[in-house]
Design a protein around this motif. Structure first.
Motif, PDB file in Angstrom:
ATOM      1  N   TYR A 185      -7.599  12.897  -0.722  1.00 47.21           N
ATOM      2  CA  TYR A 185      -6.299  13.127  -0.111  1.00 47.21           C
ATOM      3  C   TYR A 185      -6.369  12.775   1.379  1.00 47.21           C
ATOM      4  N   VAL A 242       2.602   5.044   7.216  1.00 43.65           N
ATOM      5  CA  VAL A 242       3.444   4.162   6.403  1.00 43.65           C
ATOM      6  C   VAL A 242       4.269   5.000   5.433  1.00 43.65           C
ATOM      7  N   VAL A 243       3.592   5.981   4.824  1.00 39.84           N
ATOM      8  CA  VAL A 243       4.281   6.801   3.834  1.00 39.84           C
ATOM      9  C   VAL A 243       5.433   7.566   4.458  1.00 39.84           C
ATOM     10  N   LEU A 269       1.106  10.023  -4.759  1.00 40.23           N
ATOM     11  CA  LEU A 269       1.453  11.348  -4.237  1.00 40.23           C
ATOM     12  C   LEU A 269       2.482  12.044  -5.118  1.00 40.23           C
ATOM     13  N   LEU A 277      -6.560   9.126   1.872  1.00 43.66           N
ATOM     14  CA  LEU A 277      -5.239   8.564   1.654  1.00 43.66           C
ATOM     15  C   LEU A 277      -4.368   8.790   2.883  1.00 43.66           C
ATOM     16  N   LEU A 295       2.732  17.251   2.030  1.00 42.00           N
ATOM     17  CA  LEU A 295       2.819  16.112   2.935  1.00 42.00           C
ATOM     18  C   LEU A 295       4.198  16.102   3.582  1.00 42.00           C
ATOM     19  N   ALA A 335       0.799   4.374  -2.583  1.00 36.41           N
ATOM     20  CA  ALA A 335       0.513   5.717  -2.066  1.00 36.41           C
ATOM     21  C   ALA A 335       1.634   6.672  -2.469  1.00 36.41           C
ATOM     22  N   LEU A 336       2.855   6.196  -2.382  1.00 37.37           N
ATOM     23  CA  LEU A 336       4.003   7.034  -2.753  1.00 37.37           C
ATOM     24  C   LEU A 336       3.896   7.459  -4.209  1.00 37.37           C
ATOM     25  N   ALA A 384      -5.305   6.433   5.529  1.00 40.45           N
ATOM     26  CA  ALA A 384      -4.899   5.070   5.197  1.00 40.45           C
ATOM     27  C   ALA A 384      -3.402   4.892   5.313  1.00 40.45           C
ATOM     28  N   ARG A 399       0.807  -1.197   0.000  1.00 39.07           N
ATOM     29  CA  ARG A 399       0.000   0.000   0.000  1.00 39.07           C
ATOM     30  C   ARG A 399       0.859   1.274   0.000  1.00 39.07           C
ATOM     31  N   ALA A 400       1.891   1.232   0.798  1.00 36.11           N
ATOM     32  CA  ALA A 400       2.714   2.436   0.912  1.00 36.11           C
ATOM     33  C   ALA A 400       3.366   2.774  -0.429  1.00 36.11           C
TER      34      ALA A 400
END
Lengths: 325, 383
Positions: free
Chosen positions: B200, B210-211, A105, B203, B188, A101-102, B206, A97-98
């Motif tokens: 957004y 982690v990000v 973004l 996200l 971010l 997401a990266l 979620a 998932r990360a």
């Protein structure tokens, strides 16, 4: 063996328009001759190698593009920063998932096009990986040739730690940059500079050699490309340059050859010779500057009909004869 | 379909008509590296000035001797009068070299308080971004162009484009940098989770942790901290970057702008030129024509290449007239080069018949003074 025994990574640079991709291709062919495996990689997303070897556009995958005399093989790869980033993320982190997401973004965009220096770490990192890759107890490739950015940007491109370590002071990017730096500053690397015998390319070559030396990156050879055949004997050059060739002698020659012989034709030939002699004099002055750099110099002939895969064999032979491999 | 008869020769690109047209205020030269782009820009600016325009040429990273030919000795971001220009027609020529970091600093200083500006200028992430990001040069060239256009000191601005990986970078990089500085990621990274809307936020819920923890792992915490301080200090300028990039982009689409694509008769250079021509037409940007530099022109004078080689061989085997044989070989080489250049040029024109072309013959030496630039300018006129 030639001048570069022990070198595993051959970096080829040169001012735009000097033919650095062609020279990189010829060097890869020369290195592969006699049954060796060589990888040639490009980093500028120009598909120059596909054009050069006359194959369909390259993906981020190593493909065999040519066989060299004596059973050698040349593989080619177009290194793409985005793909390298994905590969890198997959290799170091199991990102589910990360990772997505990266990407959403815009992180991959950020890392590959905007973050200063990261792109170069990713590009040189892939070449570094290929240089060190092993299959069993052999290296996967006997040598790697990197078709690098032009002279104006090559030092910054290769000297990845300077740009990155001031930013990413710790972490895996920093470690990666450090390993690349070790390779690039070691005798296993040689940076060859391609030039023409013209003012600006030679000036840029001299600047690049000085900059590489200042950055402690090993400089390889200077390759003088597109050298014209010396049709006119050296002793005729001074007279030719002043337009004072023997008019009657030329006229008689034309008659003897059964060609249209008129003063107009002779004048044209003499003007062409003056132009040629003028260029030759300029080229000799530039050649002296190249010699002053104190590096091995190889000359490659100008291929009048343009470069095709056959011409690459000819250029590879010329490099081998002059001791490049 | 059968290939038709030989393609019609493309229209001649009349550079003089372009620079004499007072409605034209901006000329942009673009093309791949090593094709004489900067020299072409300088020659056009000089010719325009001597034909009465008040011109300024913005060069990016010119070769040392070319810079010297215009009296430019340093990168100081200031247009300076070029000495030795014939001003009889009422024109003038200024020249400058782009200092990309200085230009970026000025943008920052213009848009925020002195305190914040100091903070930003001292930030390590900003310093790297402003001095080594591959697209900063393009972005700042655009920025500088916008600034020069806003002043009323000149009626013609000639801009050289940076020696990019691809000529298209000049058009794309500002947008890329603009959207990055204006985008979600940087917010971010900066920890200012304000913009974005619902997706957004979802996200964020979620994956925020982690990000950020992944980013920390990859880039290191220090870099994230630098980016975060940078972004927070820059907060007031958001929107500004993208807006400025968009404004300059719009300027390039106006009819007062003319793009000149520069190439040499080499496959790579003309391929780049082709991409650029396609892109300009897709974006409805005004393309004036192609300058094809270093074309080997040759006059056969009734002796073709093959005939010359055969005759040279005959003379060589007869052991006499060595000089004539050598001259014939030279002649054949020139004809071959000229034929090759012609073929490559024709191939471009077959794909882009609408693009007018002017050919500049290969010169024996390099250009390193105003006379050399003037000579190129005169060649624009020769058909």
């Amino acid at each position: 063996m030639g001048d570069w025994e022990g070198v595993r990574l051959h970096v080829v640079t040169g001012k735009g328009g000097t033919g650095k991709t062609t020279v990189a291709g010829a060097l890869a062919m020369a290195l592969a001759a006699g049954g060796r495996r060589v990888l040639i990689a490009e980093v500028e997303e120009r598909q120059g190698l596909a054009q050069l070897f006359d194959v369909p556009p390259l993906a981020y995958e190593e493909h065999r593009v040519a066989s060299a005399p004596g059973g050698g093989e040349v593989f080619a790869l177009a290194i793409d920063a985005r793909e390298a980033m994905h590969e890198y993320l997959a290799m170091f982190y199991r990102l589910g998932r990360a990772g997505r997401a990266l990407d959403k973004l815009g992180f991959v965009d950020f890392a590959t096009t905007i973050a200063p220096g990261l792109r170069d770490v990713l590009l040189t990192g892939k070449a570094y990986e290929a240089t060190r890759r092993r299959t069993g107890d052999h290296y996967a490739y006997d040598a790697v040739v990197l078709d690098a950015p032009p002279t104006g940007r090559v030092v910054r491109f290769l000297d990845v730690t300077t740009s990155v370590s001031s930013l990413a002071r710790v972490g895996p990017i920093n470690r990666q940059a450090n390993s690349i730096t070790d390779l690039i500053h070691s005798p296993r690397t040689a940076v060859h500079v391609v030039t023409l015998l013209e003012d600006m390319p030679v000036q840029e070559t001299a600047d690049a050699v000085a900059d590489l030396q200042a950055a402690h990156i090993p400089v390889g050879a200077v390759v003088v490309n597109q050298v014209r055949p010396p049709h006119l004997a050296a002793r005729s050059l001074p007279a030719a340059r002043r337009g004072r060739l023997d008019h009657d002698d030329v006229l008689a020659g034309l008659r003897a050859a059964g060609l249209p012989a008129s003063d107009g034709v002779v004048d044209l030939l003499v003007r062409e010779a003056a132009d040629h002699a003028e260029r030759t004099a300029l080229e000799e002055a530039q050649r002296a500057l190249v010699d002053d750099l104190g590096r091995p110099v190889y000359e490659l002939p100008r291929i009048a009909d343009g470069i095709d895969p056959t011409a690459l064999y000819e250029l590879a032979d010329a490099l081998a004869e002059q001791g490049a491999v | 379909m059968n290939p038709g008869p030989r393609a019609a020769k493309p229209a001649h690109f009349d550079v003089d008509r372009l620079i004499d047209d007072r409605r034209i205020r901006i000329v942009v030269t673009c093309g791949s590296g090593g094709v004489g782009k900067t020299t072409t820009a300088a020659a056009i600016a000089l010719r325009a000035a001597e034909r009465g325009r008040k011109a300024v040429v913005l060069t990016i990273d010119p070769a040392r001797r070319l810079a010297q030919s215009m009296g430019l000795s340093e990168l100081d971001n200031t247009p300076r009068a070029v000495k030795g220009v014939d001003v009889e027609a009422g024109g003038s020529l200024d020249a400058m070299m782009l200092d990309m970091k200085r230009t970026f600093d000025e943008v920052v200083e213009d848009h925020t308080t002195p305190d914040r500006a100091r903070q930003i200028l001292a930030n390590p992430f900003y310093q790297a971004l402003s001095s080594s990001f591959a697209g900063t040069q393009e972005y700042m060239a655009m920025e500088k162009l916008g600034q020069l256009r806003a002043r009323s000191d000149w009626d013609l601005i000639v801009v050289d484009t940076p020696p990019a990986r691809s000529a298209l970078d000049f058009l794309d990089a500002p947008e890329r940098l603009g959207s990055f500085l204006d985008g979600r990621l940087i917010r971010l990274l900066g920890g200012t989770a304000r913009a974005g809307g619902r997706t957004y936020l979802k996200l964020l819920h979620a994956g925020f942790n982690v990000v950020t923890s992944t980013l920390t792992k990859i880039l290191g915490g220090e870099l994230l901290k630098d980016v975060s301080t940078f972004v927070n200090a820059l907060d007031t300028m958001f929107g500004g970057f993208r807006e400025r990039a968009e404004q300059t982009y719009a300027l390039l689409k106006r009819p007062e702008t003319a793009f000149i694509v520069v190439a040499a008769p080499e496959h790579d250079a003309l391929r780049e030129a082709s991409y650029f021509v396609d892109r300009l037409s897709r974006d409805a940007m005004p393309l004036a024509g192609l300058v094809l530099n270093r074309v080997h022109a040759s006059d056969a004078a009734g002796i073709g290449a093959e005939q010359a080689v055969a005759a040279a061989e005959r003379l060589e085997s007869s052991g006499s007239h060595a000089l004539t044989a050598a001259l014939l070989r030279l002649h054949a080489d020139r004809l071959k080069l000229a034929a090759r250049d012609e073929r490559i040029g024709e191939r471009f024109s077959a794909a882009h018949p609408e693009v007018p072309v002017t050919r500049i013959p290969a010169l024996a030496g390099d250009v390193h003074d105003l006379d050399g630039l003037r000579e190129i300018g005169e060649l624009f006129d020769a058909r």
